[in-house]
Design an enzyme around this catalytic site. Structure first.
Site, PDB file in Angstrom:
ATOM      1  N   ASP A  51       0.764  -1.229   0.044  1.00 41.58           N
ATOM      2  CA  ASP A  51       0.005  -0.015   0.098  1.00 41.58           C
ATOM      3  C   ASP A  51       0.771   1.127   0.160  1.00 41.58           C
ATOM      4  OD1 ASP A  51      -2.246  -1.412   0.170  1.00 41.58           O
ATOM      5  OD2 ASP A  51      -2.463  -1.656   2.089  1.00 41.58           O
ATOM      6  N   TYR A 109       6.471 -10.233   6.635  1.00 39.41           N
ATOM      7  CA  TYR A 109       6.634  -8.891   6.771  1.00 39.41           C
ATOM      8  C   TYR A 109       7.109  -8.483   8.130  1.00 39.41           C
ATOM      9  CZ  TYR A 109       3.584  -7.878   2.946  1.00 39.41           C
ATOM     10  OH  TYR A 109       2.915  -7.428   1.765  1.00 39.41           O
TER      11      TYR A 109
END
Length: 261
Positions: A51, A109
């Protein structure tokens, strides 16, 4: 010929990974640089779209080309044409059955928190700043409730387009190094905003506002509105993608570079 690349980028100035018409993206910059080296239009496929404001040290992409180039052309040559906040880390010619997204078996992540009462002067776009002390041990204990296959409806974005809310989280670890807290999470795949929504709720637990039992309650409720607000994007890094061993892709240090592996 199909080529795979390892990519890292500072996402601060980009409107996410995906190519868009009126705003700049990481994909658009990379395709522009690759097309220049290949002397033909290049379109890339990535392991996972990030994002706006989110970074990567271990993004993987692939593309097809008729251009015959040395592998160094896809690293050194492409890097010359990329902005300073995007870089190719490695390149490898792969078999035609390799796909950056569909061949991947897991993604990983790391979410970096700067936990100190005063704001940082450097790395401010690469960490999320939380002034109030966070208990990383309570956060780690609570995070273990995410491990395994669950319905993550309470932790997906309201506009998430994934057909299924089920994901299999392989491991979650919350550790501290001085003023830095790292939330390290690996799963088969992630829903839109899933990592940041998980971190947002773990922060509530780290602040002492909720107990670790809140997490299984949220999973059972399957209601996004019951969980904590989404954590800020600037602390999030895509650090690794796992593929079957037979593809023999390079393995580098995960990063971010200020983290000790």
């Amino acid at each position: 010929m199909r080529v795979a690349l390892g990519i890292e980028y500072d996402g601060s100035k980009y409107f996410g990974w995906q190519r868009q018409v009126e705003v700049d993206s990481v994909q658009a910059q990379l395709e522009r640089a690759l097309s220049k080296v290949a002397n033909e239009p290049i379109s890339v496929h990535c392991a996972g779209r990030t994002d706006t404001g989110v970074h990567a040290t271990g993004q993987v992409v692939h593309f097809d080309t008729d251009a015959i180039r040395k592998e160094s052309a896809w690293t050194l040559g492409v890097n010359v044409s990329l902005p300073d906040d995007i870089a190719v880390r490695w390149a490898k010619v792969v078999d035609e059955d390799f796909h950056a997204r569909f061949s991947a078996t897991a993604r990983r992540y790391r979410y970096m928190i700067y936990n100190y009462q005063l704001r940082p002067g450097i790395l401010r776009s690469g960490v999320s700043h939380y002034r109030t002390h966070l208990d990383e041990n309570k956060m780690h204990e609570a995070a273990q409730h995410f491990v395994g296959e669950h319905d993550f409806t309470s932790f997906r974005a309201l506009h998430c387009q994934s057909k299924s809310p089920n994901r299999n989280v392989h491991e979650v670890n919350v550790t501290r190094q001085g003023m830095y807290i790292c939330v390290d999470i690996k799963a088969n795949a992630f829903l839109h905003h899933m990592v940041r929504n998980i971190v947002g709720s773990l922060i509530e637990i780290g602040l002492g506002h909720q107990s670790h039992e809140w997490i299984p309650e949220l999973l059972a409720l399957k209601d996004r509105s019951k969980a904590a607000p989404t954590a800020k994007p600037n602390g999030l890094y895509m650090v690794d993608v796992t593929y079957p061993e037979h593809f023999q892709l390079p393995k580098l240090a995960l990063g971010p570079l200020f983290m000790l592996d």
